[in-house]
Motif scaffolding. Structure first.
Motif, PDB file in Angstrom:
ATOM      1  N   ASP A  90      34.210  59.811  47.126  1.00 35.36           N
ATOM      2  CA  ASP A  90      35.061  58.640  47.337  1.00 35.36           C
ATOM      3  C   ASP A  90      34.238  57.365  47.512  1.00 35.36           C
ATOM      4  OD1 ASP A  90      37.125  60.721  49.386  1.00 35.36           O
ATOM      5  OD2 ASP A  90      37.567  60.055  47.339  1.00 35.36           O
ATOM      6  N   THR A  91      32.930  57.507  47.601  1.00 32.50           N
ATOM      7  CA  THR A  91      32.060  56.342  47.740  1.00 32.50           C
ATOM      8  C   THR A  91      32.223  55.403  46.557  1.00 32.50           C
ATOM      9  OG1 THR A  91      30.440  57.513  49.095  1.00 32.50           O
ATOM     10  CG2 THR A  91      29.673  55.571  47.887  1.00 32.50           C
ATOM     11  N   ALA A  92      32.557  54.150  46.832  1.00 32.62           N
ATOM     12  CA  ALA A  92      32.811  53.179  45.774  1.00 32.62           C
ATOM     13  C   ALA A  92      33.111  51.829  46.406  1.00 32.62           C
ATOM     14  CB  ALA A  92      34.001  53.613  44.916  1.00 32.62           C
ATOM     15  N   VAL A  93      33.163  50.821  45.567  1.00 32.60           N
ATOM     16  CA  VAL A  93      33.739  49.544  45.974  1.00 32.60           C
ATOM     17  C   VAL A  93      35.232  49.618  45.675  1.00 32.60           C
ATOM     18  CG1 VAL A  93      33.793  47.065  45.622  1.00 32.60           C
ATOM     19  CG2 VAL A  93      31.611  48.292  45.516  1.00 32.60           C
ATOM     20  N   TYR A  94      36.029  49.321  46.671  1.00 30.52           N
ATOM     21  CA  TYR A  94      37.481  49.388  46.536  1.00 30.52           C
ATOM     22  C   TYR A  94      38.030  47.975  46.381  1.00 30.52           C
ATOM     23  CZ  TYR A  94      37.569  54.327  47.666  1.00 30.52           C
ATOM     24  OH  TYR A  94      37.388  55.693  47.629  1.00 30.52           O
ATOM     25  N   TYR A  95      38.799  47.782  45.311  1.00 34.75           N
ATOM     26  CA  TYR A  95      39.367  46.482  45.002  1.00 34.75           C
ATOM     27  C   TYR A  95      40.877  46.510  45.210  1.00 34.75           C
ATOM     28  CZ  TYR A  95      34.935  45.622  42.605  1.00 34.75           C
ATOM     29  OH  TYR A  95      33.610  45.476  42.303  1.00 34.75           O
ATOM     30  N   CYS A  96      41.357  45.499  45.894  1.00 32.47           N
ATOM     31  CA  CYS A  96      42.792  45.277  45.996  1.00 32.47           C
ATOM     32  C   CYS A  96      43.253  44.526  44.746  1.00 32.47           C
ATOM     33  CB  CYS A  96      43.077  44.459  47.247  1.00 32.47           C
ATOM     34  SG  CYS A  96      44.794  43.958  47.451  1.00 32.47           S
ATOM     35  N   ALA A  97      44.448  44.833  44.265  1.00 33.36           N
ATOM     36  CA  ALA A  97      44.920  44.192  43.038  1.00 33.36           C
ATOM     37  C   ALA A  97      46.430  44.007  43.078  1.00 33.36           C
ATOM     38  CB  ALA A  97      44.529  45.026  41.824  1.00 33.36           C
ATOM     39  N   VAL A  98      46.886  43.040  42.312  1.00 32.30           N
ATOM     40  CA  VAL A  98      48.306  42.689  42.258  1.00 32.30           C
ATOM     41  C   VAL A  98      48.796  42.712  40.818  1.00 32.30           C
ATOM     42  CG1 VAL A  98      49.966  40.800  42.551  1.00 32.30           C
ATOM     43  CG2 VAL A  98      48.308  41.279  44.347  1.00 32.30           C
ATOM     44  N   ASP A  99      49.951  43.297  40.626  1.00 28.85           N
ATOM     45  CA  ASP A  99      50.692  43.182  39.368  1.00 28.85           C
ATOM     46  C   ASP A  99      51.806  42.179  39.649  1.00 28.85           C
ATOM     47  OD1 ASP A  99      52.864  45.485  37.510  1.00 28.85           O
ATOM     48  OD2 ASP A  99      52.361  43.389  37.192  1.00 28.85           O
ATOM     49  N   SER A 100      51.646  40.958  39.179  1.00 26.86           N
ATOM     50  CA  SER A 100      52.630  39.916  39.497  1.00 26.86           C
ATOM     51  C   SER A 100      53.761  39.843  38.476  1.00 26.86           C
ATOM     52  CB  SER A 100      51.947  38.551  39.591  1.00 26.86           C
ATOM     53  OG  SER A 100      51.467  38.148  38.327  1.00 26.86           O
ATOM     54  N   LEU A 101      53.562  40.456  37.328  1.00 26.29           N
ATOM     55  CA  LEU A 101      54.519  40.286  36.232  1.00 26.29           C
ATOM     56  C   LEU A 101      55.380  41.513  35.981  1.00 26.29           C
ATOM     57  CD1 LEU A 101      52.118  38.514  33.716  1.00 26.29           C
ATOM     58  CD2 LEU A 101      53.760  37.443  35.281  1.00 26.29           C
ATOM     59  N   GLY A 102      55.077  42.603  36.679  1.00 21.22           N
ATOM     60  CA  GLY A 102      55.798  43.835  36.399  1.00 21.22           C
ATOM     61  C   GLY A 102      55.360  44.472  35.101  1.00 21.22           C
ATOM     62  N   SER A 103      54.147  44.186  34.698  1.00 22.51           N
ATOM     63  CA  SER A 103      53.623  44.675  33.426  1.00 22.51           C
ATOM     64  C   SER A 103      52.908  46.011  33.558  1.00 22.51           C
ATOM     65  CB  SER A 103      52.635  43.655  32.850  1.00 22.51           C
ATOM     66  OG  SER A 103      51.518  43.520  33.721  1.00 22.51           O
ATOM     67  N   HIS A 104      52.820  46.522  34.801  1.00 23.21           N
ATOM     68  CA  HIS A 104      52.086  47.752  35.079  1.00 23.21           C
ATOM     69  C   HIS A 104      50.597  47.581  34.826  1.00 23.21           C
ATOM     70  CE1 HIS A 104      55.776  49.991  35.786  1.00 23.21           C
ATOM     71  NE2 HIS A 104      56.269  49.400  34.713  1.00 23.21           N
ATOM     72  N   GLU A 105      50.160  46.343  34.832  1.00 18.88           N
ATOM     73  CA  GLU A 105      48.735  46.043  34.792  1.00 18.88           C
ATOM     74  C   GLU A 105      48.441  45.025  35.893  1.00 18.88           C
ATOM     75  OE1 GLU A 105      47.960  46.626  29.987  1.00 18.88           O
ATOM     76  OE2 GLU A 105      47.298  44.823  31.020  1.00 18.88           O
ATOM     77  N   PHE A 106      47.304  45.189  36.541  1.00 18.82           N
ATOM     78  CA  PHE A 106      46.938  44.271  37.607  1.00 18.82           C
ATOM     79  C   PHE A 106      46.399  42.976  37.013  1.00 18.82           C
ATOM     80  CE2 PHE A 106      48.018  47.105  40.777  1.00 18.82           C
ATOM     81  CZ  PHE A 106      47.375  48.331  40.676  1.00 18.82           C
ATOM     82  N   ASP A 107      46.874  41.834  37.535  1.00 16.02           N
ATOM     83  CA  ASP A 107      46.401  40.558  37.008  1.00 16.02           C
ATOM     84  C   ASP A 107      45.729  39.683  38.053  1.00 16.02           C
ATOM     85  OD1 ASP A 107      49.728  38.975  36.776  1.00 16.02           O
ATOM     86  OD2 ASP A 107      48.909  40.431  38.180  1.00 16.02           O
ATOM     87  N   TYR A 108      45.723  40.103  39.310  1.00 18.09           N
ATOM     88  CA  TYR A 108      44.942  39.434  40.341  1.00 18.09           C
ATOM     89  C   TYR A 108      44.097  40.495  41.038  1.00 18.09           C
ATOM     90  CZ  TYR A 108      48.024  35.363  39.871  1.00 18.09           C
ATOM     91  OH  TYR A 108      48.724  34.292  39.393  1.00 18.09           O
ATOM     92  N   TRP A 109      42.873  40.095  41.405  1.00 16.17           N
ATOM     93  CA  TRP A 109      41.930  41.047  41.988  1.00 16.17           C
ATOM     94  C   TRP A 109      41.249  40.450  43.203  1.00 16.17           C
ATOM     95  CZ3 TRP A 109      41.232  45.909  39.867  1.00 16.17           C
ATOM     96  CH2 TRP A 109      41.820  46.118  38.615  1.00 16.17           C
ATOM     97  N   GLY A 110      40.959  41.307  44.192  1.00 14.47           N
ATOM     98  CA  GLY A 110      40.150  40.898  45.316  1.00 14.47           C
ATOM     99  C   GLY A 110      38.668  41.027  44.997  1.00 14.47           C
ATOM    100  N   GLN A 111      37.844  40.694  45.986  1.00 10.19           N
ATOM    101  CA  GLN A 111      36.395  40.735  45.797  1.00 10.19           C
ATOM    102  C   GLN A 111      35.823  42.137  45.982  1.00 10.19           C
ATOM    103  OE1 GLN A 111      34.357  38.097  44.836  1.00 10.19           O
ATOM    104  NE2 GLN A 111      36.367  37.243  44.383  1.00 10.19           N
ATOM    105  N   GLY A 112      36.579  42.994  46.633  1.00 14.65           N
ATOM    106  CA  GLY A 112      36.127  44.361  46.831  1.00 14.65           C
ATOM    107  C   GLY A 112      35.535  44.575  48.215  1.00 14.65           C
ATOM    108  N   THR A 113      35.687  45.805  48.692  1.00 17.98           N
ATOM    109  CA  THR A 113      35.086  46.200  49.962  1.00 17.98           C
ATOM    110  C   THR A 113      34.418  47.559  49.778  1.00 17.98           C
ATOM    111  OG1 THR A 113      35.511  46.536  52.335  1.00 17.98           O
ATOM    112  CG2 THR A 113      37.235  47.276  50.824  1.00 17.98           C
ATOM    113  N   GLN A 114      33.211  47.685  50.315  1.00 13.73           N
ATOM    114  CA  GLN A 114      32.422  48.904  50.090  1.00 13.73           C
ATOM    115  C   GLN A 114      32.874  50.020  51.027  1.00 13.73           C
ATOM    116  OE1 GLN A 114      29.711  49.520  47.846  1.00 13.73           O
ATOM    117  NE2 GLN A 114      30.028  51.622  48.569  1.00 13.73           N
TER     118      GLN A 114
END
Length: 119
Positions: A90-114
């Motif tokens: 599970d070791t990784a950088v974890y990114y928060c993301a947002v799908d704002s359009l309902g497209s089932h793809e993320f279009d905003y991203w955070g900087q990540g947390t280790q």
């Protein structure tokens, strides 16, 4: 400009737990779903979990089902990822993301947390 502020990463031993948080700041924007994606060294980004803002329906990668739980607080516009029984893989950088359009793809991203899980 939209910012996603993540927190909660760190170092934990295998079998331990961590809880990640993510909250947007800055310009307002619509949210259809929010989620987490991770990237381990030398590997491609991997979907972890997502939650639909209306209704709260969740989805998980098979690798984390039964161990991770994604949730949301609609009053605080915050999502959480409770990670239990963590494994070294599970070791990784974890990114928060947002799908704002309902497209089932993320279009905003955070900087990540280790997140680092020691064996």
């Amino acid at each position: 400009q939209v910012h996603l502020v993540e927190s909660g990463g760190g170092l934990v031993q295998a079998g331990g737990s961590l809880r990640l948080s993510c909250a947007p700041s800055g310009a307002t924007f619509s949210v259809d779903a929010m989620g987490w994606v991770r990237q381990a060294p030398g590997k491609e980004r991997e979907f972890v979990a997502a939650i639909r803002w209306r209704g709260g329906r969740t989805s998980y990668a098979d690798s984390v089902k039964g161990r991770f739980t994604i949730s949301r607080d609609t009053l605080r516009n915050t999502i959480y990822l409770q990670m239990n029984n963590l494994k070294p893989e599970d070791t990784a950088v974890y990114y928060c993301a947002v799908d704002s359009l309902g497209s089932h793809e993320f279009d905003y991203w955070g900087q990540g947390t280790q997140v680092t899980v020691s064996s």
